[in-house]
Design an enzyme around this catalytic site. Structure first.
Site, short mmCIF file in Angstrom:
data_model
loop_
_atom_site.label_atom_id
_atom_site.label_comp_id
_atom_site.label_asym_id
_atom_site.label_seq_id
_atom_site.Cartn_x
_atom_site.Cartn_y
_atom_site.Cartn_z
N LYS A 67 0.84 -1.20 0.00
CA LYS A 67 0.00 0.00 0.00
C LYS A 67 0.87 1.25 0.00
O LYS A 67 1.77 1.40 0.83
CB LYS A 67 -0.90 0.01 1.24
CG LYS A 67 -1.84 1.18 1.32
CD LYS A 67 -2.73 1.04 2.55
CE LYS A 67 -3.70 2.17 2.69
NZ LYS A 67 -4.53 2.02 3.89
N SER A 107 -2.30 1.76 -17.67
CA SER A 107 -1.43 1.47 -16.52
C SER A 107 -1.19 2.68 -15.63
O SER A 107 -1.72 3.76 -15.85
CB SER A 107 -0.09 0.92 -16.97
OG SER A 107 0.65 1.92 -17.63
N TYR A 130 -2.29 -1.94 -13.95
CA TYR A 130 -1.03 -2.61 -13.62
C TYR A 130 0.09 -1.57 -13.56
O TYR A 130 -0.01 -0.47 -14.10
CB TYR A 130 -0.71 -3.71 -14.64
CG TYR A 130 -0.53 -3.19 -16.04
CD1 TYR A 130 0.73 -2.83 -16.52
CD2 TYR A 130 -1.63 -3.02 -16.88
CE1 TYR A 130 0.89 -2.34 -17.80
CE2 TYR A 130 -1.48 -2.53 -18.16
CZ TYR A 130 -0.22 -2.20 -18.62
OH TYR A 130 -0.06 -1.70 -19.90
#
Length: 116
Positions: free
Chosen positions: A9, A25, A58
């Site tokens: 995180k 992305s 991603y």
């Protein structure tokens, strides 16, 4: 039984760019990726604190030390430079593994996106 838990995180980083004309992305400073145990190509969830948008994409490796957080492609429509976002990745593990697992949680300086 497997459960999905937070693995990584980046809590409250500032979006530095939004590039609509790129192939999807999120580009993340390599230092931030390393601190949060993220790898290139890994799926992440992004939560925009400014407007409530949530998306998945991603990771692409950004220039080390740049502080770059750039949403690319369609995701660029969901953020503005200066927005504060939370970036999370998850992992599947057994409940027993999860009990002892410690996620990599990073609280960068929101003005520079550098790890404190």
């Amino acid at each position: 039984m497997y459960i999905e838990v937070v693995k990584s995180k980046l809590h409250r980083v500032t979006v530095t760019e939004a590039n609509l004309n790129y192939i999807g992305s999120i580009t993340i400073d390599e230092d931030l990726m390393n601190a949060a145990n993220l790898i290139e190509g890994e799926k992440v969830q992004i939560v925009n604190n400014n407007n409530g948008e949530r998306l998945e994409t991603y990771v692409i490796k950004g220039i080390r030390g740049s502080g770059m957080i750039c949403l690319n492609g369609a995701a660029a429509r969901k953020v503005q430079p200066g927005d504060i976002v939370i970036i999370m990745a998850y992992a599947w593990m057994t409940a027993e593994e999860a009990k002892g697992f410690k996620p990599a949680i990073v609280f960068p300086d929101t003005t520079t996106n550098k790890t404190i």
